[in-house]
Design an enzyme around this catalytic site. Structure first.
Site, PDB file in Angstrom:
ATOM      1  N   GLU A  98       0.814  -1.217   0.000  1.00 41.50           N
ATOM      2  CA  GLU A  98       0.000   0.000   0.000  1.00 41.50           C
ATOM      3  C   GLU A  98       0.848   1.268   0.000  1.00 41.50           C
ATOM      4  O   GLU A  98       0.521   2.250  -0.647  1.00 41.50           O
ATOM      5  CB  GLU A  98      -0.895  -0.014   1.244  1.00 41.50           C
ATOM      6  CG  GLU A  98      -1.995   0.997   1.192  1.00 41.50           C
ATOM      7  CD  GLU A  98      -2.907   0.857   2.398  1.00 41.50           C
ATOM      8  OE1 GLU A  98      -3.243   1.882   2.976  1.00 41.50           O
ATOM      9  OE2 GLU A  98      -3.263  -0.278   2.746  1.00 41.50           O
ATOM     10  N   ASP A  99       1.954   1.241   0.741  1.00 40.60           N
ATOM     11  CA  ASP A  99       2.709   2.479   0.973  1.00 40.60           C
ATOM     12  C   ASP A  99       4.026   2.597   0.213  1.00 40.60           C
ATOM     13  O   ASP A  99       4.665   3.644   0.268  1.00 40.60           O
ATOM     14  CB  ASP A  99       3.028   2.609   2.478  1.00 40.60           C
ATOM     15  CG  ASP A  99       1.770   2.729   3.318  1.00 40.60           C
ATOM     16  OD1 ASP A  99       0.724   3.081   2.751  1.00 40.60           O
ATOM     17  OD2 ASP A  99       1.829   2.453   4.528  1.00 40.60           O
TER      18      ASP A  99
END
Length: 737
Positions: free
Chosen positions: A91-92
Site C-alpha cells: 500500500e505504501d
C-alpha cells in the site's frame, strides 16, 4: 521547536522491538522460521525507511507492534508474523503483490493482498471503507488470518490515536466500534474487543471515559478486599477436593459499565456486577464438563444463585467458540457477583478466540471450531450471493456479528442455531432458500404459528410450504438473519425487474396507440404527471396497478393544453427557512481546515447546541449537516463515509437560544415541580417550551424542553436542578422527543 532526531537511538529502539518480537515468538518457531522473520523485518525496514508516523516515530515500529500483538495477544504463528511485518509494504511503497509472492510465497502474498486497501476512485454515495471491508472479507473466507491481523493493526492504530487530528480520531474510532469491535467479539477475542470499545470511548467521550476510569480505580482496593473475602470459602473447599485451579477477579470494561448504566438508567454505584470472579480449572479434556458443574455446585453451596442468571456454554458453546459456565450469586454483603467457571483450555479460547482452536485441534475437533467454520462458510455464502451495494452488504454483515443465539430443532431433531430474535421465516431460509421462499407458516411444538413467530430456545419447528406462496416487502420485517434478508431482497429485486419490463411494454403500446413519439422528453412528462422519480419505478407501478395506464392521454403531450408543471425534483428552500427560524447562522460555526464558513443545517437526531463537540457531514442535498460526536447516528456516518466528514467547532456566538431536552427524576413531594420551574425561569432566565412529569409510588420522572444559549448554560442549570430537594438525577437527553 521539533526535537532533533538521533539516528543511533532510533536504530536501538527498532532493534529492541524486533528482539522482543523474536523472544515472544521463540516457543512456537520451527526450523528456518527465525530466518524468514528476519528477512520480512529487513524488507519492511528497507521499504519504509524514509517514512514516519504522525507521532514522528519511524514507521517500521508500527508493523513491528502489529506483529507483536499477532503473536502475543492473538497467538498466531510465523506466517502471520511475516504477513504483519509486510502488511503495509504494497500500500505504501513501490512493492507489488507479485514481489511479496516471489520472496515470501503464495500464502503470505494472499494475506497481504487481503490487507491492502483498494486503490481508485469511489462514486459519491458509495463508501471506500465498505468496499475495502468487502475485499478483506473475500480473503477471510479463504484465510481467517487476514481478519486477525487486521484486528491487530486496528488495535495498534487505536492505541496510538493521540497523534492523529481530531476528525481522524473520530472517523477511526467510529469505524472501530461499528465493525472491528463486533468482529473481534464474533471471533472470540474478548480482551481485544473490550480494549477497542474502551479506546473508542476514550476518544469520542473523553470526559465520561476519564470519570468512569477514575471511579473504577478508586474502588479497586475495596474491590480487592471484597474478592478476597468472597473467594476464601470457595478456595478452602476446592483445595479440600483436590482441584488444581486459579481464581481471578476481572473488572468489567469501562465501555460495558457505561452501556449497563445507560441501558438500565442507573448510576455507577448501582451497577451491581462491576466485576466477575473467574475460576479456571486445570483438568484433562474428557473431565472438563463434570469438573465445571462440580465447582458450580461448590459455589452455590456457599452463595445463593440467581436462577435467571445461569448461562451454560459448556454443554452448548457459543458459535464463536466461547465455552464457560456463568452464574450470578448473592454475596454475604448483599452484592450480586458473577462467577465464571471454565478450564484452562476454555480460558485460552475465550482470550485468544479462533487462533487458540488450532492449538487444541486434537481435543475431539472441538464443537466450537466447527461452529466457527460454519460461520465462515456463511460469510463465504453471503459474499457469493450478495449483489447489493457494499454499504448494504456491510449492514447485513454487522447484523450477523452480534452473537446472542437461539437454539431450535427440526422435526428430526437436528439442532439449528440462529441469532436471538430469529423467526420461523429465518428458520425456513436456514434450512433451504426454496423452503424459505415458499414458506406459509410453521408448526412450532405441534402448534400452528405465523411467519413472524419469534423462536424460543428448545422449539421444535416444522416449516409449512406452498408452491403458490411468494415473498412480499412485508417479509423483510419478519427476518433478522442476513441469509433470509438477502434472499428475500434478491427475489423482490428480480420480481420488480420483471414487472418493470411489463410496465415498459404497456407504456410503449399506449404511446403507439396515441401516436405519440417515445422520446425522453415525453417520458419525462409522464414522470412529472404521475409524480414518480424514475422510469423503472413508473413502469413497475403501472404494471402492479398502483398507477392507472388510462391516465396516459393525448393532452399530456400537447404543449398548448398541458399545464406548465415544475419537476417534482426542484430543490426546496425549507432547510434554509428552518435555519432562519432557529436563529443559527453560518458565521457561528467554523467548518473544515480553514476559517471558511458554509451554510449548514442542524441534525434533528441529536440537536447539537453551541459548546457541544460536533462534526460536519457532507450530504448531496442538504449541504453540511452538523451532528454531535455522541449522536446515535455518528458511528454509522463516520465509519461508512469517512471521506465526507468535515471538522467543525463552534466560534464565540451571540446570545441565541437553542432547544435542549432534560430528563429529571427523584422522590415526589408537595411543591417540587414549583421549585424546579423556579430554578429554570427565575435564577437562569431560561425559557421552557414544555414540561411533562409522571408520578408513581412516591417517585417522579419528567422531561423538560428548554431554550439555552450553549452547553455551559445548560450545565449550570443541570447543576442547580440537581440541588433541588428530592431530585435524584438530572441529565440531558439526545433526541428531541
Amino acid at each position: 521547536m521539533a526535537t532533533p532526531i538521533d539516528p543511533e537511538a532510533e536504530r536501538n529502539e527498532i532493534l529492541r522491538h524486533y528482539r522482543r518480537l523474536l523472544r515472544t515468538a521463540k516457543p512456537i518457531l520451527k526450523e528456518g522460521d527465525a530466518k524468514l522473520i528476519k528477512k520480512a523485518f529487513n524488507t519492511s525496514l528497507e521499504a519504509h525507511k524514509n517514512m514516519r508516523r504522525k507521532s514522528g516515530e519511524p514507521y517500521i515500529l508500527h508493523p513491528l507492534a502489529v506483529a507483536q500483538i499477532v503473536v502475543e495477544e492473538i497467538g498466531l504463528g510465523t506466517t502471520s508474523i511475516v504477513s504483519a511485518l509486510l502488511h503495509d509494504v504494497v500500500e505504501d511503497t513501490p512493492w507489488e503483490i507479485s514481489d511479496v509472492e516471489r520472496e515470501f510465497g503464495f500464502k503470505v502474498a494472499r494475506i497481504v493482498d487481503g490487507l491492502t486497501k483498494i486503490s481508485g476512485v469511489f462514486d459519491y454515495g458509495t463508501s471506500e471503507q465498505a468496499e475495502n471491508f468487502r475485499k478483506m472479507l473475500l480473503t477471510l473466507s479463504e484465510d481467517v488470518r487476514v481478519i486477525l491481523i487486521k484486528l491487530a493493526d486496528r488495535l495498534h492504530n487505536m492505541r496510538t490515536l493521540d497523534s492523529m487530528p481530531r476528525h481522524k480520531q473520530l472517523k477511526i474510532a467510529s469505524e472501530t466500534i461499528y465493525l472491528y469491535a463486533p468482529l473481534a467479539h464474533r471471533l472470540g477475542l474478548y480482551t481485544i474487543k473490550s480494549e477497542l470499545e474502551d479506546l473508542y470511548l476514550k476518544y469520542t467521550d473523553t470526559e465520561v471515559y476519564n470519570e468512569l476510569r477514575n471511579k473504577v480505580r478508586q474502588s479497586q482496593s475495596v474491590r480487592n478486599r471484597f474478592i478476597k473475602e468472597f473467594v476464601a470459602p470457595i478456595d478452602e473447599e476446592l483445595d479440600a477436593q483436590g482441584f488444581h485451579y486459579e481464581i481471578k477477579g476481572r473488572p468489567k470494561s469501562i465501555y460495558s459499565i457505561l452501556r449497563k448504566m445507560r441501558k438500565q438508567n442507573v448510576s455507577f454505584e448501582e451497577v451491581y456486577d462491576l466485576f466477575a470472579i473467574r475460576v479456571i480449572l486445570d483438568v484433562p479434556y474428557e473431565q472438563e464438563k463434570a469438573a465445571c458443574w462440580q465447582v458450580y455446585s461448590i459455589v452455590t453451596d456457599f452463595y445463593q444463585p440467581n436462577p435467571d442468571r445461569l448461562r451454560d456454554w459448556v454443554s452448548t458453546p457459543k458459535t464463536n467458540g466461547y465455552e464457560s459456565l456463568h452464574t450470578t450469586v448473592m454475596s454475604r454483603s448483599g452484592q450480586w457477583v458473577e462467577v465464571q467457571v471454565r478450564t484452562k483450555r476454555m480460558d485460552e479460547i475465550a482470550e485468544k478466540g479462533y487462533a487458540a482452536h488450532w492449538k487444541y485441534k486434537d481435543a475431539a475437533t472441538s464443537q466450537a471450531e466447527s461452529s466457527l467454520e460454519a460461520w465462515i462458510n456463511k460469510v463465504r455464502e453471503m459474499l457469493e450471493t450478495n449483489n447489493s451495494s457494499a454499504l448494504e452488504f456491510m449492514d447485513e454483515f454487522r447484523q450477523n456479528l452480534f452473537v446472542k443465539e437461539v437454539y431450535a430443532f427440526t422435526p428430526k431433531g437436528k439442532l439449528i442455531i440462529l441469532p436471538d430474535k430469529s423467526t420461523a421465516l429465518d428458520f425456513a431460509f436456514e434450512i433451504h432458500t426454496h423452503i424459505g421462499l415458499q414458506c406459509l407458516g410453521a408448526k412450532v411444538n405441534q402448534k400452528l404459528q405465523p411467519l413472524s413467530y419469534q423462536l424460543r430456545n428448545g422449539d421444535q419447528v416444522e416449516i409449512l410450504t406452498s408452491h403458490k406462496q411468494r415473498p412480499t416487502e412485508e417479509w423483510l420485517q419478519y427476518v433478522t438473519t442476513s441469509k433470509a434478508r438477502s434472499r428475500i431482497k434478491e427475489y423482490l429485486r428480480d420480481d420488480k425487474k420483471a414487472k418493470s419490463e411489463d410496465g415498459r411494454y404497456l407504456v410503449e403500446k399506449r404511446l403507439e396507440l396515441l401516436g405519440v413519439a417515445n422520446t425522453a422528453e415525453n417520458l419525462h412528462r409522464l414522470l412529472t404527471h404521475f409524480h414518480v422519480h424514475s422510469l423503472p419505478e413508473l413502469y413497475y407501478r403501472l404494471a402492479i396497478g398502483q398507477l392507472d395506464g388510462r391516465e396516459i392521454k393525448e393532452e399530456l403531450f400537447d404543449e398548448e393544453i398541458a399545464p406548465q408543471q415544475s419537476s417534482i425534483l426542484a430543490p426546496k428552500s425549507f432547510d434554509h427557512e428552518v435555519q432562519k427560524a432557529r436563529g443559527v447562522r453560518a458565521d457561528m460555526l467554523v467548518i473544515g481546515e480553514h476559517t471558511n464558513t458554509f451554510d449548514y443545517t442542524i441534525a434533528p437526531c441529536c440537536n447539537p447546541i453551541p459548546g457541544d463537540d460536533v462534526f460536519g457531514f457532507e450530504t448531496a442535498d442538504k449541504g453540511i449537516v452538523i451532528h454531535r460526536t455522541s449522536c446515535p447516528q455518528a458511528v454509522k456516518l463516520m465509519s461508512n463515509y469517512g471521506n465526507r466528514i468535515v471538522r467543525a467547532k463552534w466560534t464565540d456566538q451571540l446570545e441565541l437560544a437553542f432547544l435542549a431536552g432534560i430528563h429529571i427524576k427523584g422522590s415526589d413531594r408537595m411543591g417540587l415541580i414549583n421549585d424546579v420551574t423556579k430554578v429554570i425561569s427565575n435564577s437562569l432566565k431560561v425559557n421552557m417550551r414544555s414540561i411533562t412529569v409522571d408520578s408513581n409510588d412516591g417517585m417522579f420522572e419528567g422531561q423538560i424542553m428548554v431554550f439555552v444559549n450553549d452547553t455551559d448554560h445548560l450545565n449550570k442549570m443541570i447543576q442547580r436542578l440537581s440541588k433541588v430537594r428530592g431530585v435524584l438525577g438530572v441529565e440531558r437527553f439526545d433526541t428531541v422527543r
